[in-house]
Design an enzyme around this catalytic site. Structure first.
Site, PDB file in Angstrom:
ATOM      1  N   GLY A  63       4.905  -1.020  -7.944  1.00  0.00           N
ATOM      2  CA  GLY A  63       5.661  -0.563  -9.105  1.00  0.00           C
ATOM      3  C   GLY A  63       4.803  -0.459 -10.355  1.00  0.00           C
TER       4      GLY A  63
ATOM      5  CD  GLU B 229       6.320   3.038  -7.017  1.00  0.00           C
ATOM      6  OE1 GLU B 229       6.671   3.706  -6.040  1.00  0.00           O
ATOM      7  OE2 GLU B 229       6.817   1.926  -7.295  1.00  0.00           O
TER       8      GLU B 229
ATOM      9  CD  GLU C 138       4.779  -0.063  -3.076  1.00  0.00           C
ATOM     10  OE1 GLU C 138       3.713   0.370  -2.577  1.00  0.00           O
ATOM     11  OE2 GLU C 138       5.111   0.163  -4.246  1.00  0.00           O
TER      12      GLU C 138
ATOM     13  CB  ALA D  56       8.974  -4.594  -8.136  1.00  0.00           C
TER      14      ALA D  56
HETATM   15  N1  DAK Z   1       5.612 -10.397  -7.743  1.00  0.00           N
HETATM   16  C1  DAK Z   1       5.753 -11.697  -8.053  1.00  0.00           C
HETATM   17  N2  DAK Z   1       4.701 -12.523  -8.285  1.00  0.00           N
HETATM   18  C2  DAK Z   1       3.472 -11.995  -8.195  1.00  0.00           C
HETATM   19  C3  DAK Z   1       3.240 -10.650  -7.855  1.00  0.00           C
HETATM   20  C4  DAK Z   1       4.390  -9.811  -7.627  1.00  0.00           C
HETATM   21  N3  DAK Z   1       4.298  -8.497  -7.374  1.00  0.00           N
HETATM   22  N4  DAK Z   1       1.901 -10.430  -7.827  1.00  0.00           N
HETATM   23  C5  DAK Z   1       1.318 -11.607  -8.132  1.00  0.00           C
HETATM   24  N5  DAK Z   1       2.251 -12.559  -8.355  1.00  0.00           N
HETATM   25  C6  DAK Z   1       2.047 -13.957  -8.729  1.00  0.00           C
HETATM   26  C7  DAK Z   1       1.555 -14.761  -7.550  1.00  0.00           C
HETATM   27  O1  DAK Z   1       2.629 -15.150  -6.730  1.00  0.00           O
HETATM   28  C8  DAK Z   1       0.896 -15.936  -8.265  1.00  0.00           C
HETATM   29  O2  DAK Z   1       1.910 -16.808  -8.699  1.00  0.00           O
HETATM   30  P1  DAK Z   1       1.791 -18.420  -8.412  1.00  0.00           P
HETATM   31  O3  DAK Z   1       1.599 -18.556  -6.955  1.00  0.00           O
HETATM   32  O4  DAK Z   1       0.578 -18.838  -9.209  1.00  0.00           O
HETATM   33  O5  DAK Z   1       3.081 -18.970  -8.946  1.00  0.00           O
HETATM   34  C9  DAK Z   1       0.298 -15.291  -9.494  1.00  0.00           C
HETATM   35  O6  DAK Z   1       0.999 -14.059  -9.679  1.00  0.00           O
HETATM   36  C10 DAK Z   1      -1.189 -14.947  -9.340  1.00  0.00           C
HETATM   37  O7  DAK Z   1      -1.324 -14.195  -8.158  1.00  0.00           O
HETATM   38  P2  DAK Z   1      -2.357 -14.582  -6.997  1.00  0.00           P
HETATM   39  O8  DAK Z   1      -2.593 -16.055  -6.929  1.00  0.00           O
HETATM   40  O9  DAK Z   1      -1.903 -13.921  -5.755  1.00  0.00           O
HETATM   41  O10 DAK Z   1      -3.667 -13.895  -7.570  1.00  0.00           O
HETATM   42  P3  DAK Z   1      -4.904 -13.321  -6.759  1.00  0.00           P
HETATM   43  O11 DAK Z   1      -5.928 -12.992  -7.781  1.00  0.00           O
HETATM   44  O12 DAK Z   1      -5.293 -14.243  -5.641  1.00  0.00           O
HETATM   45  O13 DAK Z   1      -4.366 -11.987  -6.065  1.00  0.00           O
HETATM   46  C11 DAK Z   1      -3.192  -9.845  -6.024  1.00  0.00           C
HETATM   47  C12 DAK Z   1      -4.033 -10.909  -6.826  1.00  0.00           C
HETATM   48  C13 DAK Z   1      -2.739  -8.791  -6.978  1.00  0.00           C
HETATM   49  C14 DAK Z   1      -4.108  -9.224  -4.959  1.00  0.00           C
HETATM   50  C15 DAK Z   1      -2.008 -10.573  -5.322  1.00  0.00           C
HETATM   51  O14 DAK Z   1      -1.307 -11.334  -6.296  1.00  0.00           O
HETATM   52  C16 DAK Z   1      -1.039  -9.617  -4.700  1.00  0.00           C
HETATM   53  O15 DAK Z   1      -1.277  -9.052  -3.622  1.00  0.00           O
HETATM   54  N6  DAK Z   1       0.150  -9.408  -5.344  1.00  0.00           N
HETATM   55  C17 DAK Z   1       1.221  -8.613  -4.793  1.00  0.00           C
HETATM   56  C18 DAK Z   1       0.947  -7.152  -4.983  1.00  0.00           C
HETATM   57  C19 DAK Z   1       2.040  -6.299  -4.355  1.00  0.00           C
HETATM   58  O16 DAK Z   1       2.296  -6.355  -3.148  1.00  0.00           O
HETATM   59  N7  DAK Z   1       2.697  -5.469  -5.193  1.00  0.00           N
HETATM   60  C20 DAK Z   1       3.753  -4.587  -4.719  1.00  0.00           C
HETATM   61  C21 DAK Z   1       5.105  -5.265  -4.861  1.00  0.00           C
HETATM   62  S1  DAK Z   1       6.447  -4.211  -4.262  1.00  0.00           S
HETATM   63  C22 DAK Z   1      11.891   0.474  -7.421  1.00  0.00           C
HETATM   64  C23 DAK Z   1      11.008   0.176  -8.410  1.00  0.00           C
HETATM   65  C24 DAK Z   1       9.859  -0.530  -8.113  1.00  0.00           C
HETATM   66  C25 DAK Z   1       9.597  -0.953  -6.848  1.00  0.00           C
HETATM   67  C26 DAK Z   1      10.482  -0.634  -5.843  1.00  0.00           C
HETATM   68  C27 DAK Z   1      11.640   0.067  -6.131  1.00  0.00           C
HETATM   69  N8  DAK Z   1      13.074   1.209  -7.700  1.00  0.00           N
HETATM   70  C28 DAK Z   1      13.241   1.809  -9.020  1.00  0.00           C
HETATM   71  C29 DAK Z   1      14.074   1.460  -6.702  1.00  0.00           C
HETATM   72  C30 DAK Z   1       8.351  -1.681  -6.606  1.00  0.00           C
HETATM   73  C31 DAK Z   1       8.030  -2.436  -5.552  1.00  0.00           C
HETATM   74  C32 DAK Z   1       6.784  -3.206  -5.589  1.00  0.00           C
HETATM   75  O17 DAK Z   1       6.021  -3.136  -6.513  1.00  0.00           O
END
Ligand code: DAK
Length: 258
Positions: free
Chosen positions: A109, A112, A132, A65
């Site tokens: 997400g 998921e 998460e 997400a």
């Molecule tokens: N959201 C927003 N931006 C994201 C992102 C995300 N999840 N993942 C990556 N980006 C963006 C980065 O901010 C960066 O943007 P700029 O800084 O260039 O503007 C760009 O994508 C490239 O990312 P990185 O520079 O970080 O790239 P790397 O290769 O260095 O790293 C990475 C890749 C995948 C390891 C890293 O980006 C990362 O850790 N990303 C976050 C992954 C994460 O934590 N995902 C879980 C998010 S929480 C629900 C439904 C869904 C959900 C909850 C409830 N309901 C129906 C109730 C879901 C929750 C989640 O998914």
């Protein structure tokens, strides 16, 4: 219909949806999820479509997400708006087969969303994770529930508690994905599989999907009864008559999809 965050294509009887926010690793913003729901409903209502592929790009299926979109939400925002729930139900309500084609990251997400699909085909580059816990939250779209059913308690618990990545080979061994495909042949093989499914009788496909999904929701006795009744119902279709006649006459069936 034109979309900003996804690309929608039709390949014969296969509907293809590509998540398309490469600058954010296909982070699943609300706008993207609304568009995804619209595209899925479009294919659901299109009589010429019999299977659907959901994919991203080579680097990411989806990195979760959109964290930047949700970072300032309060508990009251999340609770009173039933935060993002509505837009996330579309894949689950699809009655046609939906394949998740995962290359690169499928995180949070993203993982998921892939698990909501009927099965996952993974490129050898795929990385799955429920990270998460690193953000001070927990999976919110089925990560603790679907992952546990797919890979068992021990691995699901480890994945959700550590947030570590699981590669494609491990994901196949654990039962999260049905098959791993070499990256240079990935989309070709995915579309071949989707095309194979789309070449079957649509009511038969829908009945199979309902029955397999029922297995996760009910007891064995009830599930077997449900399957038996669906099996009996399949004898009311024109395609049962055609499929069996074609076998007896040593020819390819010409499905009516009725
Ligand atoms: N959201 C927003 N931006 C994201 C992102 C995300 N999840 N993942 C990556 N980006 C963006 C980065 O901010 C960066 O943007 P700029 O800084 O260039 O503007 C760009 O994508 C490239 O990312 P990185 O520079 O970080 O790239 P790397 O290769 O260095 O790293 C990475 C890749 C995948 C390891 C890293 O980006 C990362 O850790 N990303 C976050 C992954 C994460 O934590 N995902 C879980 C998010 S929480 C629900 C439904 C869904 C959900 C909850 C409830 N309901 C129906 C109730 C879901 C929750 C989640 O998914």
């Amino acid at each position: 219909m034109s979309y900003k965050n996804i690309i929608v294509e039709t390949h014969d009887s296969v509907g293809l949806i590509r998540l398309n926010r490469p600058e954010a690793l296909n982070a699943l913003s609300s706008e993207l999820m609304i568009e995804l729901g619209q595209a899925l409903m479009g294919f659901e209502n299109d009589n010429t479509i019999r299977s659907i592929v959901l994919t991203g790009n080579e680097k990411a299926f989806a990195a979760g997400a959109d964290i930047k979109e949700m970072k300032d939400k309060t508990y009251m925002d999340a609770y009173t708006q039933d935060f993002i729930t509505d837009n996330w139900e579309a894949v689950m309500t699809c009655r046609k087969p939906v394949i998740a084609a995962v290359a690169g990251y499928a995180l949070g997400g993203g993982c998921e969303l892939a698990m909501m699909c009927d099965f996952i085909l993974a490129s050898d580059t795929a990385q799955f994770s429920q990270p998460e816990v690193n953000l001070g939250i927990l999976p919110g779209a089925g990560g603790t529930q679907r992952l546990t059913r797919l890979v068992g308690k021990s691995k699901a618990m480890e994945m959700c508690l550590t947030g570590r990545m699981m590669g494609a080979e491990e994901a196949e061994r654990a039962g999260l994905v049905s098959r791993v495909i070499q990256s240079d042949q990935f989309m070709e093989e995915v579309m071949k599989t989707a095309g194979k499914i789309a070449g079957k009788s649509l009511p038969a496909l829908m009945m199979v999907k309902e029955c397999v999904n029922r297995a996760l929701e009910t007891t064995l006795t009830e599930g077997l009864l449900f399957e038996r009744r669906q099996f009996h119902s399949s004898f009311a279709t024109m395609d049962q008559t055609e499929g069996m006649a074609a076998f007896a006459e040593k020819r390819k069936p010409d499905w009516n999809h009725k």
